[in-house]
Write a protein that holds these residues in place. Sequence first.
Motif, mmCIF file in Angstrom:
data_model
loop_
_atom_site.group_PDB
_atom_site.id
_atom_site.type_symbol
_atom_site.label_atom_id
_atom_site.label_comp_id
_atom_site.label_asym_id
_atom_site.label_seq_id
_atom_site.Cartn_x
_atom_site.Cartn_y
_atom_site.Cartn_z
ATOM 1 N N ILE A 160 -11.798 -2.387 12.964
ATOM 2 C CA ILE A 160 -10.963 -2.190 14.154
ATOM 3 C C ILE A 160 -9.948 -3.325 14.269
ATOM 4 C CG2 ILE A 160 -10.989 -2.258 16.684
ATOM 5 C CD1 ILE A 160 -13.620 -0.613 16.549
ATOM 6 N N LYS A 161 -10.415 -4.538 14.053
ATOM 7 C CA LYS A 161 -9.527 -5.705 14.116
ATOM 8 C C LYS A 161 -8.391 -5.568 13.107
ATOM 9 C CE LYS A 161 -9.690 -10.632 13.110
ATOM 10 N NZ LYS A 161 -10.564 -11.732 12.726
ATOM 11 N N LEU A 162 -8.712 -5.199 11.881
ATOM 12 C CA LEU A 162 -7.691 -5.041 10.841
ATOM 13 C C LEU A 162 -6.707 -3.926 11.195
ATOM 14 C CD1 LEU A 162 -9.907 -5.447 7.654
ATOM 15 C CD2 LEU A 162 -8.252 -7.091 8.562
ATOM 16 N N PHE A 163 -7.213 -2.840 11.718
ATOM 17 C CA PHE A 163 -6.340 -1.726 12.107
ATOM 18 C C PHE A 163 -5.406 -2.136 13.238
ATOM 19 C CE2 PHE A 163 -8.688 2.339 10.504
ATOM 20 C CZ PHE A 163 -8.710 1.815 9.220
ATOM 21 N N LEU A 164 -5.915 -2.908 14.206
ATOM 22 C CA LEU A 164 -5.062 -3.353 15.302
ATOM 23 C C LEU A 164 -3.964 -4.291 14.815
ATOM 24 C CD1 LEU A 164 -7.702 -3.807 18.141
ATOM 25 C CD2 LEU A 164 -5.962 -2.009 17.944
ATOM 26 N N VAL A 165 -4.281 -5.122 13.840
ATOM 27 C CA VAL A 165 -3.251 -5.973 13.231
ATOM 28 C C VAL A 165 -2.194 -5.106 12.557
ATOM 29 C CG1 VAL A 165 -2.808 -7.649 11.379
ATOM 30 C CG2 VAL A 165 -4.729 -7.993 12.946
ATOM 31 N N GLU A 166 -2.620 -4.070 11.856
ATOM 32 C CA GLU A 166 -1.683 -3.171 11.186
ATOM 33 C C GLU A 166 -0.831 -2.409 12.194
ATOM 34 O OE1 GLU A 166 0.376 -1.519 8.050
ATOM 35 O OE2 GLU A 166 -0.967 -3.231 8.091
ATOM 36 N N ILE A 167 -1.425 -1.987 13.303
ATOM 37 C CA ILE A 167 -0.652 -1.324 14.361
ATOM 38 C C ILE A 167 0.430 -2.268 14.880
ATOM 39 C CG2 ILE A 167 -0.756 -0.477 16.746
ATOM 40 C CD1 ILE A 167 -3.573 0.649 16.030
ATOM 41 N N THR A 168 0.066 -3.510 15.137
ATOM 42 C CA THR A 168 1.031 -4.502 15.610
ATOM 43 C C THR A 168 2.169 -4.675 14.617
ATOM 44 O OG1 THR A 168 -0.683 -5.671 16.839
ATOM 45 C CG2 THR A 168 1.315 -6.911 16.328
ATOM 46 N N THR A 169 1.834 -4.748 13.340
ATOM 47 C CA THR A 169 2.850 -4.896 12.299
ATOM 48 C C THR A 169 3.817 -3.713 12.307
ATOM 49 O OG1 THR A 169 1.332 -6.188 10.930
ATOM 50 C CG2 THR A 169 3.206 -5.162 9.809
ATOM 51 N N LYS A 170 3.276 -2.520 12.367
ATOM 52 C CA LYS A 170 4.120 -1.319 12.363
ATOM 53 C C LYS A 170 4.997 -1.251 13.602
ATOM 54 C CE LYS A 170 1.330 1.450 9.263
ATOM 55 N NZ LYS A 170 2.298 1.343 8.179
ATOM 56 N N LEU A 171 4.448 -1.581 14.757
ATOM 57 C CA LEU A 171 5.240 -1.533 15.983
ATOM 58 C C LEU A 171 6.304 -2.623 16.013
ATOM 59 C CD1 LEU A 171 2.521 -0.601 18.625
ATOM 60 C CD2 LEU A 171 4.211 0.890 17.516
ATOM 61 N N ASN A 172 6.000 -3.786 15.478
ATOM 62 C CA ASN A 172 7.010 -4.846 15.385
ATOM 63 C C ASN A 172 8.163 -4.419 14.475
ATOM 64 O OD1 ASN A 172 5.838 -6.664 17.165
ATOM 65 N ND2 ASN A 172 4.659 -7.683 15.572
ATOM 66 N N GLU A 173 7.852 -3.749 13.392
ATOM 67 C CA GLU A 173 8.884 -3.230 12.491
ATOM 68 C C GLU A 173 9.719 -2.169 13.210
ATOM 69 O OE1 GLU A 173 11.165 -2.631 8.991
ATOM 70 O OE2 GLU A 173 9.999 -4.294 9.769
ATOM 71 N N ALA A 174 9.067 -1.326 14.002
ATOM 72 C CA ALA A 174 9.793 -0.312 14.770
ATOM 73 C C ALA A 174 10.741 -0.969 15.774
ATOM 74 C CB ALA A 174 8.809 0.622 15.480
ATOM 75 N N VAL A 175 10.319 -2.045 16.407
ATOM 76 C CA VAL A 175 11.175 -2.780 17.340
ATOM 77 C C VAL A 175 12.377 -3.357 16.601
ATOM 78 C CG1 VAL A 175 11.320 -4.850 18.800
ATOM 79 C CG2 VAL A 175 9.388 -3.302 19.024
ATOM 80 N N ARG A 176 12.145 -3.910 15.428
ATOM 81 C CA ARG A 176 13.244 -4.471 14.629
ATOM 82 C C ARG A 176 14.277 -3.393 14.316
ATOM 83 N NH1 ARG A 176 15.222 -4.562 9.908
ATOM 84 N NH2 ARG A 176 13.625 -3.262 8.968
#
Length: 73
Positions: A10-26
């Motif tokens: 779950i922790k790893l998936f949440l990190v990946e979600i954050t990464t994807k959403l940060n890229e979407a913001v960029r």
Amino acid sequence: MDTAAINETIKLFLVEITTKLNEAVRIARAAEACVVAGSVAEGIEVSMEIEQLLYDAGRLHDAVTMMHRLTRS
């Protein structure tokens, strides 16, 4: 069921979600910059790259919530 392993996943998936959403913001900021500069068509084209990132983040979130429900059972 190994709760510790599920929690780590779950922790790893949440990190990946954050990464994807940060890229979407960029990408959204780049699209906005295009529109502000007067190129609406280019802004829309750039923004199209967001769709897959949001889809992936959503599916990862689905997996996170499912794993969490499994640990409570």
